[in-house]
Motif scaffolding. Structure first.
Motif, PDB file in Angstrom:
ATOM      1  N   MET A   8      35.169  38.034   9.886  1.00 21.06           N
ATOM      2  CA  MET A   8      35.621  37.249   8.726  1.00 21.06           C
ATOM      3  C   MET A   8      36.206  35.884   9.094  1.00 21.06           C
ATOM      4  O   MET A   8      36.604  35.128   8.219  1.00 21.06           O
ATOM      5  CB  MET A   8      36.663  38.047   7.930  1.00 21.06           C
ATOM      6  CG  MET A   8      36.131  39.371   7.375  1.00 21.06           C
ATOM      7  SD  MET A   8      34.596  39.180   6.418  1.00 21.06           S
ATOM      8  CE  MET A   8      35.183  38.211   5.036  1.00 21.06           C
ATOM      9  N   LYS A  16      36.696  29.774   4.717  1.00 20.09           N
ATOM     10  CA  LYS A  16      36.827  31.058   4.024  1.00 20.09           C
ATOM     11  C   LYS A  16      35.443  31.681   3.926  1.00 20.09           C
ATOM     12  O   LYS A  16      34.501  31.040   3.446  1.00 20.09           O
ATOM     13  CB  LYS A  16      37.409  30.861   2.618  1.00 20.09           C
ATOM     14  CG  LYS A  16      38.855  30.380   2.603  1.00 20.09           C
ATOM     15  CD  LYS A  16      39.321  30.070   1.186  1.00 20.09           C
ATOM     16  CE  LYS A  16      40.703  29.414   1.201  1.00 20.09           C
ATOM     17  NZ  LYS A  16      41.088  28.917  -0.143  1.00 20.09           N
ATOM     18  N   LYS A  17      35.321  32.926   4.380  1.00 19.71           N
ATOM     19  CA  LYS A  17      34.019  33.593   4.430  1.00 19.71           C
ATOM     20  C   LYS A  17      33.931  34.717   3.409  1.00 19.71           C
ATOM     21  O   LYS A  17      34.870  35.488   3.234  1.00 19.71           O
ATOM     22  CB  LYS A  17      33.767  34.149   5.840  1.00 19.71           C
ATOM     23  CG  LYS A  17      32.459  34.940   5.963  1.00 19.71           C
ATOM     24  CD  LYS A  17      32.224  35.453   7.370  1.00 19.71           C
ATOM     25  CE  LYS A  17      30.962  36.302   7.442  1.00 19.71           C
ATOM     26  NZ  LYS A  17      30.703  36.815   8.795  1.00 19.71           N
ATOM     27  N   THR A  18      32.751  34.785   2.753  1.00 20.89           N
ATOM     28  CA  THR A  18      32.446  35.907   1.866  1.00 20.89           C
ATOM     29  C   THR A  18      31.081  36.461   2.260  1.00 20.89           C
ATOM     30  O   THR A  18      30.093  35.703   2.295  1.00 20.89           O
ATOM     31  CB  THR A  18      32.383  35.449   0.385  1.00 20.89           C
ATOM     32  OG1 THR A  18      33.606  34.796   0.049  1.00 20.89           O
ATOM     33  CG2 THR A  18      32.147  36.629  -0.543  1.00 20.89           C
ATOM     34  N   ALA A  88      25.886  35.202   4.265  1.00 20.81           N
ATOM     35  CA  ALA A  88      27.315  34.969   4.011  1.00 20.81           C
ATOM     36  C   ALA A  88      27.520  33.576   3.448  1.00 20.81           C
ATOM     37  O   ALA A  88      26.765  32.642   3.727  1.00 20.81           O
ATOM     38  CB  ALA A  88      28.123  35.142   5.290  1.00 20.81           C
TER      39      ALA A  88
END
Length: 330
Positions: A8, A16-18, A88
C-alpha cells in the motif's frame, strides 16, 4: 517494511494507493535493468476525472527499464508495490508529477509514429521547452505552467529480469551503448550496400541516439565530447546518403546544416547539402556549397565538376518546363 506497507506504500509522502483489481504471486523484484510492461491512464483530480493519457486507447502498453532516466521515476516506486495482473489507482501530489508533461510529450510522439526526441538537436528536453515555450500540446503546456496532483491508474502486465530479454539500445548502459555503435554502424553499411535504405537509416539513427545519450554526460567541446561528436557526424552523413537515395532532400539540408553550423570545416556536409540543393533547384545555394567544398578540399574538383554539370542540366530542364507552363498565359 511489512508486507502491507510494501503493498500500500504506507508512509510515503504525497501518494495514496487504492487497489482496483488484485494481482497474483509475490511482488516482483525491480532490480536495475529489469523491463516492466504495463498499461497506464493519467487523470486530473477534477470533478470529471479528465483523462490526459491512456495507453489502452493508443493500444500499446508502456515499457520502461528500471534505472533508466527518460521516464517518470515515481512510476518505479508505484509499480514496485504491485503484483502481476494488479490494477491500482495512485493519487500523487505535485512533488511527484512536475515532470509528467515532458514524459507525456515523448509518449505521445511515439504513439503518433514520431521520434520521442529530435535526435539532431544538442539540448535536452527541458532546455528545448524553455527555448520554444511549448511542448506542442496545450494540455501539457498548462500542466507545465501549473503542476497539479494527478491520478495514475496502472495495470502491471509483466516484469522481465535483465537476463530474460534482449536489451534494445535505449535500455543499455553507456558502456553497452558505446560497444553497440560500431555494430550498428556496420549493419547500416551492409543494408546500404544491399540497397535497403530504410533499414540502413534505422541502424544509423539508433547508433546516433546511443552516442547522443552518452554525449550528454560529457562537457561540451572537451576531448571526450568531441570524439563522440565526430562519430555522430560520420553516422549522420551516412544517414543523409540514405536520405539522398530516398529523395528526402529537405531533411538532408536540415541535418547537414546542423553539422555545418557546429563544424564549418566538414567537407562532406557541404558536398551532400550541395547535392540536395541541386535536387530542389536551389541553384545559388548549390553553387555556394560546391565552391566551399573546393575551398576546403581542392582534390574534390572532379566530383564537384560532375555535380555542377548535373546542376546545369537540372536548371535547363526547369527553365524549359517553366517556359512550356507559361507559354499560353500571355
Amino acid at each position: 517494511m511489512s508486507d502491507m506497507q510494501d503493498t500500500m506504500l504506507l508512509g510515503l509522502e504525497g501518494i495514496k494507493k487504492t487497489i482496483l483489481h488484485g494481482g497474483t504471486g509475490v511482488i516482483p523484484k525491480f532490480i536495475t535493468g529489469a523491463k516492466v510492461t504495463f498499461h497506464f491512464r493519467t487523470q486530473l483530480c477534477d470533478d470529471d476525472r479528465t483523462v490526459i493519457d491512456d495507453s489502452k486507447v493508443v493500444g500499446t502498453p508502456m515499457e520502461v527499464v528500471v534505472g533508466n532516466m527518460f521516464k517518470l521515476d515515481i512510476w518505479e516506486t508505484l509499480m514496485s508495490s504491485m503484483r502481476i495482473g494488479e490494477v491500482a489507482e495512485f493519487w500523487c501530489d505535485t512533488i511527484h508529477t512536475g515532470v509528467y508533461p515532458l514524459v507525456a510529450k515523448s509518449m505521445r510522439r511515439i504513439a503518433e509514429g514520431k521520434d520521442p526526441v529530435d535526435w539532431h538537436i544538442h539540448t535536452c528536453g527541458m532546455a528545448n521547452m524553455f527555448a520554444y515555450h511549448s511542448l506542442g500540446y496545450d494540455d501539457l503546456d498548462e500542466l507545465m505552467k501549473e503542476p497539479k496532483p494527478l491520478f495514475f491508474v496502472l495495470e502491471l502486465l509483466r516484469v522481465q529480469q535483465p537476463s530474460e530479454y534482449n536489451r534494445e539500445t535505449w535500455a543499455m548502459s553507456d558502456e553497452e551503448r558505446l560497444k553497440a555503435v560500431p555494430v550498428l554502424h556496420g549493419q547500416g553499411n551492409k543494408f546500404y550496400k544491399q540497397g535497403n535504405y530504410q533499414e540502413a537509416t534505422q541502424k544509423y539513427k539508433e547508433a546516433i541516439i546511443c552516442i547522443k545519450n552518452i554525449q550528454t554526460k560529457e562537457k561540451a567541446w572537451e576531448v571526450p565530447w568531441l570524439k563522440l561528436e565526430k562519430m555522430a557526424n560520420t553516422l549522420t552523413l551516412n544517414y543523409c546518403q540514405c536520405l539522398m537515395r530516398m529523395e528526402e532532400y529537405y531533411e538532408i539540408i536540415e541535418h547537414t546544416s546542423d553539422i555545418i553550423n557546429q563544424h564549418p570545416g566538414t567537407v562532406k556536409a557541404f558536398f551532400l547539402r550541395g547535392k540536395a540543393h541541386v535536387e530542389v533547384w536551389n541553384e545559388a545555394e548549390a553553387r555556394q556549397d560546391f565552391s566551399r567544398v573546393l575551398d576546403l578540399d581542392p582534390g574534390m574538383k572532379k566530383a564537384v565538376k560532375k555535380e555542377l554539370a548535373v546542376l546545369n542540366m537540372r536548371m535547363e530542364e526547369k527553365n524549359q518546363e517553366d517556359k512550356d507552363k507559361y507559354k499560353g498565359m500571355f
